[in-house]
Design an enzyme around this catalytic site. Sequence first.
Site, short mmCIF file in Angstrom:
data_model
loop_
_atom_site.label_atom_id
_atom_site.label_comp_id
_atom_site.label_asym_id
_atom_site.label_seq_id
_atom_site.Cartn_x
_atom_site.Cartn_y
_atom_site.Cartn_z
N CYS A 10 0.77 -1.16 0.05
CA CYS A 10 0.08 -0.14 0.04
C CYS A 10 0.93 1.48 0.01
CB CYS A 10 -0.84 -0.14 1.18
SG CYS A 10 -1.90 1.72 1.42
N VAL A 50 -6.22 1.25 5.24
CA VAL A 50 -5.09 1.19 5.91
C VAL A 50 -4.31 2.48 5.19
CG1 VAL A 50 -4.50 -0.91 7.29
CG2 VAL A 50 -3.87 -0.80 4.67
N GLU A 62 -6.11 7.88 7.79
CA GLU A 62 -5.73 8.92 6.78
C GLU A 62 -4.25 9.17 6.53
OE1 GLU A 62 -7.64 9.59 4.06
OE2 GLU A 62 -9.23 8.65 4.77
N SER A 63 -3.70 8.78 5.57
CA SER A 63 -1.91 8.81 5.55
C SER A 63 -1.59 10.48 5.59
CB SER A 63 -1.54 8.33 4.50
OG SER A 63 -1.95 8.90 3.09
N1 GSH Z 1 -7.23 7.99 1.86
C1 GSH Z 1 -6.62 7.00 2.50
C2 GSH Z 1 -6.55 5.87 1.30
C3 GSH Z 1 -6.00 4.56 2.08
C4 GSH Z 1 -6.38 3.53 0.97
O1 GSH Z 1 -6.97 3.53 0.11
N2 GSH Z 1 -5.51 2.17 1.45
C5 GSH Z 1 -5.91 0.95 0.70
C6 GSH Z 1 -4.68 0.29 0.38
S1 GSH Z 1 -3.48 0.91 -0.47
C7 GSH Z 1 -6.79 0.29 1.26
O2 GSH Z 1 -7.01 -0.02 2.59
N3 GSH Z 1 -7.59 -0.43 0.54
C8 GSH Z 1 -8.73 -1.32 1.09
C9 GSH Z 1 -10.01 -0.74 0.45
O3 GSH Z 1 -10.16 0.04 -0.14
O4 GSH Z 1 -10.92 -1.50 0.69
C10 GSH Z 1 -5.39 7.29 2.88
O5 GSH Z 1 -4.75 8.33 2.35
O6 GSH Z 1 -4.83 6.78 4.04
#
Ligand code: GSH
Length: 191
Positions: A10, A50, A62-63
């Site tokens: 990720c 995550v 939220e990163s």
């Molecule tokens: N806006 C979130 C995006 C995080 C995100 O999309 N993480 C992905 C992995 S790269 C995830 O957990 N995906 C699982 C899903 O969408 O169900 C951030 O910036 O933390």
Amino acid sequence: MLTLYDAARCPYCARARIMLAEKQIEFETTEIDLTDRPAWIYEKNSTGRVPVLEEEAWVLPESSVILEYLDERYPEPPLLPADPGDRALARVLIFRHEDFTKPYYALRREEDGAADAFDRELAKLDDLLERQQWLTGAAFGLADIAYVPWILRARDMLGIDLDRFSALVDWLERILERPSVAVEAQVVAAL
Ligand SMILES: N[C@@H](CCC(=O)N[C@@H](CS)C(=O)NCC(=O)O)C(=O)O
């Protein structure tokens, strides 16, 4: 002790990993299988995504917010410029990050026109890096951390030829000298 709910592949998690390494903060990792997420992750983040940072009972998703939080909570070394105007410009880049990732993910899905759209985003970064050494401004910082996970993945996993963007290539060379990013490049190589 901080816990990072993490997934190696990720890029949003990579932001948090790089930031924690830059600040030399000790933390534990709980790896989340994104293909079979545990139900309890929704208790930590209502979206189930995550990264999530946890400290005792306190959780933060939220990163981009995690980056800002860690910079405020652990001020040394500072990873936003001292000047408020320069800080604001670095934040604009992070705020508009989706303009960059939309064509990236479209390219991964092999959508028509995505390669050209992603090239245009790379060209924008290249243009900025012709005028300043780092995306954050005069020094390395949050905006660089926010973008580099996708640049590494674009190069190594999508096979994007970055050599067409010379300032971006120079930036990548510079940023890879940082141990935090060099480790992340190894993570990407092992995916
Ligand atoms: N806006 C979130 C995006 C995080 C995100 O999309 N993480 C992905 C992995 S790269 C995830 O957990 N995906 C699982 C899903 O969408 O169900 C951030 O910036 O933390």
